[in-house]
Each structure stands twice: as structure tokens, then as C-alpha cells.
Design an enzyme around this catalytic site. Structure first.
Site, PDB file in Angstrom:
ATOM      1  N   GLN A 298      -2.139   2.637   3.228  1.00  0.00           N
ATOM      2  CA  GLN A 298      -1.132   2.561   4.032  1.00  0.00           C
ATOM      3  C   GLN A 298      -1.230   3.413   5.450  1.00  0.00           C
ATOM      4  O   GLN A 298      -1.666   4.395   5.472  1.00  0.00           O
ATOM      5  CB  GLN A 298       0.062   3.379   3.293  1.00  0.00           C
ATOM      6  CG  GLN A 298       1.307   2.984   3.969  1.00  0.00           C
ATOM      7  CD  GLN A 298       2.608   3.605   3.422  1.00  0.00           C
ATOM      8  OE1 GLN A 298       2.633   4.107   2.060  1.00  0.00           O
ATOM      9  NE2 GLN A 298       3.825   3.277   4.112  1.00  0.00           N
ATOM     10  N   SER A 299      -1.049   2.724   6.441  1.00  0.00           N
ATOM     11  CA  SER A 299      -1.279   3.365   7.957  1.00  0.00           C
ATOM     12  C   SER A 299      -0.051   3.242   8.436  1.00  0.00           C
ATOM     13  O   SER A 299       0.075   4.107   9.688  1.00  0.00           O
ATOM     14  CB  SER A 299      -2.177   2.236   8.580  1.00  0.00           C
ATOM     15  OG  SER A 299      -1.654   0.905   8.865  1.00  0.00           O
TER      16      SER A 299
ATOM     17  N   HIS B  39       6.563  -1.478   3.659  1.00  0.00           N
ATOM     18  CA  HIS B  39       6.611  -2.973   3.691  1.00  0.00           C
ATOM     19  C   HIS B  39       5.735  -3.588   2.622  1.00  0.00           C
ATOM     20  O   HIS B  39       4.757  -3.204   2.025  1.00  0.00           O
ATOM     21  CB  HIS B  39       5.703  -3.106   5.167  1.00  0.00           C
ATOM     22  CG  HIS B  39       4.500  -2.443   5.021  1.00  0.00           C
ATOM     23  ND1 HIS B  39       4.244  -0.906   5.501  1.00  0.00           N
ATOM     24  CD2 HIS B  39       3.029  -2.554   5.152  1.00  0.00           C
ATOM     25  CE1 HIS B  39       3.238  -0.479   5.539  1.00  0.00           C
ATOM     26  NE2 HIS B  39       2.287  -1.595   5.275  1.00  0.00           N
TER      27      HIS B  39
ATOM     28  N   HIS C  90       3.145  -6.914   2.194  1.00  0.00           N
ATOM     29  CA  HIS C  90       2.193  -7.933   2.875  1.00  0.00           C
ATOM     30  C   HIS C  90       2.450  -9.302   2.206  1.00  0.00           C
ATOM     31  O   HIS C  90       2.247  -9.029   0.890  1.00  0.00           O
ATOM     32  CB  HIS C  90       0.836  -7.178   2.790  1.00  0.00           C
ATOM     33  CG  HIS C  90       0.381  -5.983   3.327  1.00  0.00           C
ATOM     34  ND1 HIS C  90      -0.210  -6.152   4.881  1.00  0.00           N
ATOM     35  CD2 HIS C  90       0.507  -4.738   3.354  1.00  0.00           C
ATOM     36  CE1 HIS C  90      -0.264  -5.041   5.244  1.00  0.00           C
ATOM     37  NE2 HIS C  90       0.064  -3.990   4.130  1.00  0.00           N
TER      38      HIS C  90
ATOM     39  N   ASN D 252       0.690  -1.110  -0.085  1.00  0.00           N
ATOM     40  CA  ASN D 252       0.029   0.234  -0.104  1.00  0.00           C
ATOM     41  C   ASN D 252       0.924   1.393  -0.034  1.00  0.00           C
ATOM     42  O   ASN D 252       1.765   1.178   0.699  1.00  0.00           O
ATOM     43  CB  ASN D 252      -1.011   0.025   1.128  1.00  0.00           C
ATOM     44  CG  ASN D 252      -2.062  -1.213   1.385  1.00  0.00           C
ATOM     45  OD1 ASN D 252      -2.318  -1.594   0.139  1.00  0.00           O
ATOM     46  ND2 ASN D 252      -1.993  -1.735   2.456  1.00  0.00           N
TER      47      ASN D 252
HETATM   48  P1  5GP Z   1      -0.602  -0.886   5.866  1.00  0.00           P
HETATM   49  O1  5GP Z   1      -1.976  -0.632   6.318  1.00  0.00           O
HETATM   50  O2  5GP Z   1       0.348   0.347   6.308  1.00  0.00           O
HETATM   51  O3  5GP Z   1      -0.327  -1.458   4.570  1.00  0.00           O
HETATM   52  O4  5GP Z   1       0.070  -1.983   6.673  1.00  0.00           O
HETATM   53  C1  5GP Z   1       0.427  -2.040   8.045  1.00  0.00           C
HETATM   54  C2  5GP Z   1       0.164  -3.215   8.749  1.00  0.00           C
HETATM   55  O5  5GP Z   1       0.976  -3.272   9.858  1.00  0.00           O
HETATM   56  C3  5GP Z   1      -1.365  -3.675   9.031  1.00  0.00           C
HETATM   57  O6  5GP Z   1      -1.598  -4.891   8.664  1.00  0.00           O
HETATM   58  C4  5GP Z   1      -1.401  -3.806  10.919  1.00  0.00           C
HETATM   59  O7  5GP Z   1      -2.175  -4.850  11.099  1.00  0.00           O
HETATM   60  C5  5GP Z   1       0.197  -4.019  10.917  1.00  0.00           C
HETATM   61  N1  5GP Z   1       0.808  -3.644  12.199  1.00  0.00           N
HETATM   62  C6  5GP Z   1       0.491  -2.447  12.766  1.00  0.00           C
HETATM   63  N2  5GP Z   1       1.138  -2.400  14.006  1.00  0.00           N
HETATM   64  C7  5GP Z   1       1.590  -3.662  14.106  1.00  0.00           C
HETATM   65  C8  5GP Z   1       2.406  -4.130  15.335  1.00  0.00           C
HETATM   66  O8  5GP Z   1       2.762  -3.229  16.336  1.00  0.00           O
HETATM   67  N3  5GP Z   1       2.941  -5.431  15.107  1.00  0.00           N
HETATM   68  C9  5GP Z   1       2.724  -6.009  13.931  1.00  0.00           C
HETATM   69  N4  5GP Z   1       3.031  -7.515  13.853  1.00  0.00           N
HETATM   70  N5  5GP Z   1       1.876  -5.736  12.923  1.00  0.00           N
HETATM   71  C10 5GP Z   1       1.646  -4.301  13.294  1.00  0.00           C
END
Ligand code: 5GP
Length: 110
Positions: free
Chosen positions: A90-91, A96, A98, A83
Site C-alpha cells: 500500500q502506497s 482503495h 484495485h 493492499n
Molecule cells: P497502492 O500501492 O496504495 O495499493 O495503490 C495505489 C495506486 O494508486 C497505485 O496503483 C498508483 O499507480 C495509483 N496512483 C497513485 N497516484 C495516482 C494519481 O495521482 N492518479 C491515479 N489515477 N492513480 C494514482
């Protein structure tokens, strides 16, 4: 500092699947499939759009490690997702990949 930087620094624990000098792979805390891992560079690149030419080998490495963690977990079929930006989902602002596996995937993605 992002949560992923804290994981890299060992300040926050993770369920580690693979690590080398350039990247770290661990299980997602909120899995969206029976197998859901994240592969992150140790270098703090914000998102794929911010990766520069010097990061090309690193980006390729992340993809190869993503395939390896899926294979090591026993999956031949898997989906890789990156993302880029909040509107794309993207959060965490640390690059990263997935790795999702263990269920049928639909297309188009949501
Ligand atoms: P994004 O939404 O940015 O593409 O993905 C971020 C991912 O990081 C999400 O799937 C979320 O569940 C994961 N995530 C967020 N905080 C943590 C954490 O503290 N530990 C782990 N293992 N995953 C996390």
C-alpha cells in the site's frame, strides 16, 4: 492529505469511471493490466484494517462498484486487490480497491 483526497476534492484530475455520494472509481495512473481501476470511498478511511463496524455497508458498496466498473468496461473476469499497509504494497493511505482485468492473472500473486 493524500493524493486520493485531492482527487476527491477535484484538485487533481482523474479519468473517472463512476461516482456516487459514497465513492469514486477512476483509472489507475500506472496500470498493471489492460484495465486497472481504483475504487475509493469519499470518506477518508486509511486502510481496510481501519474500517470499523459503521463502515461495513460502505466496504460492501466499494466491492459492488468494483464489479460494476469491470462489467461496464466489458470484463467478466477480473481481480480485486486491497493492499493493507506498506509491507503489503500500500502506497496511498486512503482505502482503495484495485480492479484488474484484460489479461490472464497468475496465482500466487507477487
Ligand atoms: P497502492 O500501492 O496504495 O495499493 O495503490 C495505489 C495506486 O494508486 C497505485 O496503483 C498508483 O499507480 C495509483 N496512483 C497513485 N497516484 C495516482 C494519481 O495521482 N492518479 C491515479 N489515477 N492513480 C494514482
Amino acid at each position: 492529505m493524500t493524493i486520493f483526497q485531492k482527487i476527491i476534492d477535484g484538485e487533481i484530475p482523474c479519468s473517472r469511471l463512476y461516482e456516487d455520494d459514497r465513492c469514486l472509481a477512476f483509472k489507475d495512473i500506472q496500470p498493471q493490466a489492460p484495465f486497472h481501476a481504483l475504487v475509493i470511498p469519499k470518506k477518508p478511511v486509511e486502510m481496510i484494517a481501519k474500517a470499523d463496524e459503521a463502515d461495513e455497508a460502505l466496504c460492501g458498496h466499494l466491492l459492488r462498484v468494483a464489479a460494476k466498473v469491470a462489467k461496464d468496461a466489458g470484463y467478466e473476469a477480473f481481480r480485486l486487490v486491497m493492499n493493507n499497509g506498506e509491507a503489503a504494497g500500500q502506497s496511498v493511505m486512503h482505502l482503495h480497491v484495485h480492479v484488474l482485468a484484460g489479461r490472464d492473472m497468475t496465482w500466487p500473486p507477487g
